[in-house]
Design a protein around this motif. Sequence first.
Motif, short mmCIF file in Angstrom:
data_model
loop_
_atom_site.label_atom_id
_atom_site.label_comp_id
_atom_site.label_asym_id
_atom_site.label_seq_id
_atom_site.Cartn_x
_atom_site.Cartn_y
_atom_site.Cartn_z
N GLY A 103 -2.06 -0.27 12.09
CA GLY A 103 -1.59 -1.64 11.87
C GLY A 103 -1.94 -2.55 13.03
O GLY A 103 -2.33 -3.70 12.85
N THR A 104 -1.79 -2.04 14.25
CA THR A 104 -2.13 -2.80 15.44
C THR A 104 -3.62 -3.13 15.45
O THR A 104 -4.02 -4.28 15.69
CB THR A 104 -1.77 -2.01 16.71
OG1 THR A 104 -0.38 -1.70 16.70
CG2 THR A 104 -2.09 -2.82 17.96
N TRP B 113 -0.20 -1.34 5.77
CA TRP B 113 0.15 -0.07 6.39
C TRP B 113 1.63 0.29 6.34
O TRP B 113 1.98 1.44 6.59
CB TRP B 113 -0.32 -0.05 7.85
CG TRP B 113 -1.81 -0.12 7.98
CD1 TRP B 113 -2.54 -1.17 8.46
CD2 TRP B 113 -2.75 0.89 7.60
NE1 TRP B 113 -3.88 -0.88 8.41
CE2 TRP B 113 -4.04 0.38 7.89
CE3 TRP B 113 -2.64 2.17 7.06
CZ2 TRP B 113 -5.20 1.12 7.64
CZ3 TRP B 113 -3.79 2.89 6.81
CH2 TRP B 113 -5.04 2.37 7.10
N ALA C 124 -2.66 -12.39 10.12
CA ALA C 124 -3.02 -11.06 10.60
C ALA C 124 -1.83 -10.11 10.55
O ALA C 124 -1.95 -8.95 10.13
CB ALA C 124 -3.57 -11.15 12.03
N ALA D 290 1.71 -4.75 14.47
CA ALA D 290 0.90 -5.84 13.95
C ALA D 290 1.03 -7.09 14.81
O ALA D 290 0.05 -7.80 15.05
CB ALA D 290 1.31 -6.14 12.51
N SER E 174 -1.72 -6.99 7.82
CA SER E 174 -1.66 -5.66 8.42
C SER E 174 -0.40 -4.91 8.01
O SER E 174 -0.44 -3.72 7.69
CB SER E 174 -1.72 -5.78 9.95
OG SER E 174 -1.72 -4.51 10.55
N THR E 175 0.73 -5.62 8.00
CA THR E 175 2.00 -4.99 7.60
C THR E 175 1.97 -4.58 6.14
O THR E 175 2.40 -3.48 5.77
CB THR E 175 3.17 -5.95 7.84
OG1 THR E 175 3.20 -6.33 9.23
CG2 THR E 175 4.49 -5.31 7.48
N ILE F 164 -8.55 -8.43 12.45
CA ILE F 164 -8.47 -9.65 11.65
C ILE F 164 -8.53 -10.88 12.55
O ILE F 164 -9.23 -11.86 12.26
CB ILE F 164 -7.19 -9.66 10.80
CG1 ILE F 164 -7.24 -8.58 9.72
CG2 ILE F 164 -6.96 -11.04 10.17
CD1 ILE F 164 -5.95 -8.41 8.96
N THR G 18 -5.73 -3.12 12.93
CA THR G 18 -6.09 -3.97 11.80
C THR G 18 -5.80 -5.44 12.11
O THR G 18 -6.64 -6.32 11.87
CB THR G 18 -5.33 -3.55 10.53
OG1 THR G 18 -5.65 -2.20 10.21
CG2 THR G 18 -5.68 -4.45 9.36
N ALA G 19 -4.61 -5.71 12.66
CA ALA G 19 -4.25 -7.09 13.01
C ALA G 19 -5.17 -7.64 14.09
O ALA G 19 -5.58 -8.80 14.04
CB ALA G 19 -2.80 -7.14 13.47
N ARG H 188 0.22 5.10 11.40
CA ARG H 188 0.19 3.83 10.68
C ARG H 188 0.47 2.64 11.60
O ARG H 188 -0.07 1.55 11.40
CB ARG H 188 1.18 3.86 9.51
CG ARG H 188 0.71 4.75 8.38
CD ARG H 188 1.55 4.62 7.13
NE ARG H 188 2.85 5.27 7.29
CZ ARG H 188 4.01 4.66 7.32
NH1 ARG H 188 4.06 3.33 7.22
NH2 ARG H 188 5.14 5.33 7.45
#
Length: 360
Positions: free
Chosen positions: A29-30, A90, A82, A245, A86-87, A36, A32-33, A25
């Motif tokens: 998260g990394t 996840w 972002a 994130a 993200s946080t 974004i 995803t951010a 996760r």
Amino acid sequence: MLLILADWLSQFDSGFRVFQYLTLRSILGTLTALLIAFLVGPTMIRRLTYHKVGQAIRDDGPQSHLSKAGTPTMGGALILVAVALSTLLWADLSNRYVWVVLTVMMLFGIVGFIDDYKKVALQDPKGLSAGKKYLGQSITSLAAAVFLFYTAESPVETTLFIPFIKEITFQLGWLFIPLTYFVIVGTSNAVNLTDGLDGLAIMPTVLVAGALGVFAYLSGNYQFSRYLDIPYLIDAGELVVFCGAIVGAGLGFLWFNAYPAMVFMGDVGALALGAALGVLAVLVRQEFVLAIMGGVFVMEAVSVIMQVASYKLVGKRIFKMAPIHHHFELKGWPEPRIIVRFWIITVMLVLIGLSSLKIR
């Protein structure tokens, strides 16, 4: 949010249990951010440029900065969006530490946003007054400190640990509140002072956040914390997602903020990210390690304090200009050289901070 969905889906397919793993996760998260930031960044820059949300440049500063006038600012809002999204996607949203650090970051971001908005949109060069800015920071920091003190579930959460020395600890009691206040407000303003050159503040922020993520992961794992003789904090592990994130959003922002910058962070980003680092250090009980790893931030803040004190006491300036990165500019150092050297210093300091995990 997605963790809840994965938990529900796991009753139909056990493969969804893989999302229980914190390491996965944090990686997601990394990414995803980062995604974004990459997707939203160009549109944000165009919108800021269209609305003429440009940076004002001091005419008493380095002459090389005059060409930066009009560069879009308030780009730190991209980082906050972002990181928050993200946080929320996840992280385990039942974790109180996650909500504390998210809330403090966003409230400090609001203070910075008001300051930036008054400067660039309302054409008020003073922005938010120092008193009002400090009041906003103080209320948020004190609220966080009081909340953490009264919701502490074990004495270790309010104990002060000294890096490299395992025998010396201090049970802070109510002194935890002023210490937490000082760490959050101090780190927030130190990062803000550092944000004066293209990419200068964001890369050290990414490096320190990543290292604090390592501390969070190890402190949240009973076996690792016992082996390394560091405080075991049952809620700390989930902060790895938040730290990841910041790393992802920060690197995504650096894509646009690297020299020559297409967008500046502004107070909305610098104040919020500095506060987030301060809260993270408090939550994983590594305030002194933060001072080591964030040595560049400390150096920038101390240079301003020394400059002001020297001028008021003896009427002389120690540096050509403060913060200290401007001093090196006026000495003739090219901006990219200053930036990269400060990054290198941060890498070294982060490694020293991480070494405290084993050297005790």
